[in-house]
Design a protein around this motif. Structure first.
Motif, PDB file in Angstrom:
ATOM      1  N   THR A  48       9.149  -3.640  22.882  1.00 18.33           N
ATOM      2  CA  THR A  48       9.361  -3.453  21.452  1.00 18.33           C
ATOM      3  C   THR A  48       8.203  -4.114  20.731  1.00 18.33           C
ATOM      4  O   THR A  48       7.843  -5.257  21.047  1.00 18.33           O
ATOM      5  CB  THR A  48      10.695  -4.094  21.009  1.00 18.33           C
ATOM      6  N   CYS A  49       7.597  -3.397  19.788  1.00 17.73           N
ATOM      7  CA  CYS A  49       6.439  -3.917  19.052  1.00 17.73           C
ATOM      8  C   CYS A  49       6.690  -3.855  17.553  1.00 17.73           C
ATOM      9  O   CYS A  49       7.153  -2.833  17.040  1.00 17.73           O
ATOM     10  CB  CYS A  49       5.195  -3.102  19.372  1.00 17.73           C
ATOM     11  N   TYR A  50       6.331  -4.933  16.875  1.00 17.76           N
ATOM     12  CA  TYR A  50       6.455  -5.030  15.428  1.00 17.76           C
ATOM     13  C   TYR A  50       5.067  -5.250  14.854  1.00 17.76           C
ATOM     14  O   TYR A  50       4.395  -6.235  15.206  1.00 17.76           O
ATOM     15  CB  TYR A  50       7.399  -6.181  15.062  1.00 17.76           C
ATOM     16  N   CYS A  51       4.615  -4.336  13.994  1.00 19.92           N
ATOM     17  CA  CYS A  51       3.274  -4.438  13.406  1.00 19.92           C
ATOM     18  C   CYS A  51       3.279  -5.472  12.284  1.00 19.92           C
ATOM     19  O   CYS A  51       4.085  -5.382  11.352  1.00 19.92           O
ATOM     20  CB  CYS A  51       2.850  -3.072  12.884  1.00 19.92           C
ATOM     21  N   ARG A 105       6.410  -1.984  10.357  1.00 21.25           N
ATOM     22  CA  ARG A 105       6.977  -0.926  11.207  1.00 21.25           C
ATOM     23  C   ARG A 105       7.155  -1.446  12.630  1.00 21.25           C
ATOM     24  O   ARG A 105       6.292  -2.110  13.183  1.00 21.25           O
ATOM     25  CB  ARG A 105       6.069   0.285  11.229  1.00 21.25           C
ATOM     26  N   LEU A 106       8.291  -1.095  13.224  1.00 23.09           N
ATOM     27  CA  LEU A 106       8.628  -1.452  14.601  1.00 23.09           C
ATOM     28  C   LEU A 106       8.771  -0.173  15.418  1.00 23.09           C
ATOM     29  O   LEU A 106       9.253   0.837  14.910  1.00 23.09           O
ATOM     30  CB  LEU A 106       9.943  -2.229  14.613  1.00 23.09           C
ATOM     31  N   CYS A 152       9.978   0.969  19.634  1.00 20.88           N
ATOM     32  CA  CYS A 152      10.532   0.490  20.896  1.00 20.88           C
ATOM     33  C   CYS A 152      10.414   1.589  21.942  1.00 20.88           C
ATOM     34  O   CYS A 152      10.834   2.720  21.711  1.00 20.88           O
ATOM     35  CB  CYS A 152      11.994   0.094  20.712  1.00 20.88           C
TER      36      CYS A 152
END
Length: 124
Positions: free
Chosen positions: A54-57, A78-79, A81
């Motif tokens: 999961t990545c969160y900018c 923006r996230l 997954c």
């Protein structure tokens, strides 16, 4: 309690960026947290076969592109997954680095690095 500062965590150059590994497997939590920089103008073909990511900018811009070509812009707030271990392209804007806070389950060992190849997705 675990307290860590950015300047004191291990960094892994993964080819098109840098991943600073805040939490890894040896911390015993079952997940990892990284602060990842994707270098401006790069395009990375990736696939996490053994991890959900999961990545969160938090800074910069770019896009994540699904295998079918569907592109999703990435900007702060923006996230995304990869809950089905999807192969994808991670692209940073040509004008600025992309910065992501990423969570991996199960946890990374901490020394993983991509082997980028235009013909195959890098995975770990």
């Amino acid at each position: 309690m675990i307290i860590r500062d950015l300047d004191g965590v291990p960094a892994v150059d993964w080819g098109n960026g840098m991943s600073r590994r805040f939490l890894v497997a040896m911390d015993g939590l079952g997940y990892s947290v990284t602060d990842t920089i994707v270098r401006a103008g790069t395009k990375s073909r990736l696939e996490y076969r053994n991890h959900v990511e999961t990545c969160y900018c938090i800074a910069g811009s770019g896009e994540v592109i699904e295998a079918d070509g569907t592109a999703h812009p990435l900007t702060p707030g923006r996230l995304y997954c990869l809950d089905q271990h999807e192969a994808h392209y991670l692209v940073a804007s040509p004008h600025e680095d992309l910065r992501l806070v990423c969570v991996f389950v199960p946890a990374l060992h901490g020394d993983e690095a991509h082997r980028l190849d235009p013909d195959a997705a890098s995975s770990y």
